[in-house]
Design a protein around this motif. Sequence first.
Motif, short mmCIF file in Angstrom:
data_model
loop_
_atom_site.label_atom_id
_atom_site.label_comp_id
_atom_site.label_asym_id
_atom_site.label_seq_id
_atom_site.Cartn_x
_atom_site.Cartn_y
_atom_site.Cartn_z
N GLU A 1 0.83 -1.21 0.00
CA GLU A 1 0.00 0.00 0.00
C GLU A 1 0.86 1.26 0.00
N PHE B 1 -0.99 4.72 -1.06
CA PHE B 1 -2.18 4.69 -0.21
C PHE B 1 -1.89 5.18 1.21
N LYS C 1 -7.58 -0.59 -6.63
CA LYS C 1 -7.06 -1.22 -5.41
C LYS C 1 -6.88 -2.73 -5.58
#
Length: 394
Positions: free
Chosen positions: A92, A97, A299
């Motif tokens: 991530e 993110f 994602k």
Amino acid sequence: MIQLIGLKHDVKIEIREKLSIIPIRQEKYLEALLNICEEAVILSTCNRTEIYFKSMDEDIIIKIFKALNWDEDLIKCVVNYKGDKAIQHLMEVVCGFDSLLLGEDQILGQVRDAYEITKGLKSNKKELQRLFENAIACGKHFRTKSKISEIPVSSSSMVVKKAIDKGHKNFMILGYGTVGELTSKYILEAKIDMLYIAVRDAQKVNIEDPRVKIIPFNDLTKYYDKVDCVISCTTAPHTVIHLDELPNKKLLLFDLAVPRDIEEIVSENPLYEVYDIDMLGDIHDANYKKRLSSMKDNKYIVDKAIKEFIEWKTIEELAPFIQKIRHIGEDVYKERLTTFKHKKETKDNEELAELLLKSTSNAYVNRAIVVLKEEHLKGRSKQCEDIISRIFQI
């Protein structure tokens, strides 16, 4: 086990700079970590310090703090992720993110740089090597599919936009590493009058633009009067902008460094508008919703990369057992090969080969039958049948 220690999100810059690792110390710190960890990678940026490592030692966090000469009272300021959670975090991070500026485009290069440093020291072996290679590939794939680079954001772009929106036309950059180079790029894309770049080694800067003047770092105070915005992004372990050296005029100052480049007292003077790295999230970014939507839609790429690595790691745990199976297989064929060599001159070769091949087959078929009977008596014949059927392709 793969683990991670990293700064908590709510840790203020005053604490972060105490746990920061400047580039010139990174190799030294890695060497210290290798005395207590099987593998280690340090990811240190202006907004994060994270150490990825492999260890089963229950006291490893304390040992890491001691090895890096960090204040053990600050252990409460870090998180410790283990196993799948550490893997998920890196995937991530590399896709943006977990950044202060969602989707920022510098983190992929920073993860790649961190990995490259470890290769020279051989501080990443099988698992961390595979993890970081997979993460970098994931970051590239994510950016290609999401087209997030078409909605650029970085600390550099944010501060330059704010300065330009305020009408500033004369800039100074302190330091010309990755951040300094990117910042100068954004500045020169705008309609400005002058950009001064203060560096210790003028050979590092190669810009052919009449609006750019390279100045010796030791002379930077002579040029403060000529600018209305200063952006500092050095890797110095101490402050480089001091109140008593600044001119008696209004200045917009951005501090993109950790440890900070601007001494705290500067922000108390009403003449100076000062932003440090923690304050960038408050700067309005019109592209935020576009980035958020694109990142959510893609994602699945991150989730897939996490799943694939965990599956690889799980299967890799079987490696010692698989190696034993291979050795047993080799012993069986070598034994029969030796028999063939000894008897090929005294027996019919075709008959001998048939006998030895059947013997090899029976060595496993007969054992499978014995195991199946044993498991049937224990009430586990169905599971055993399924496994044997897959092995023999029944």
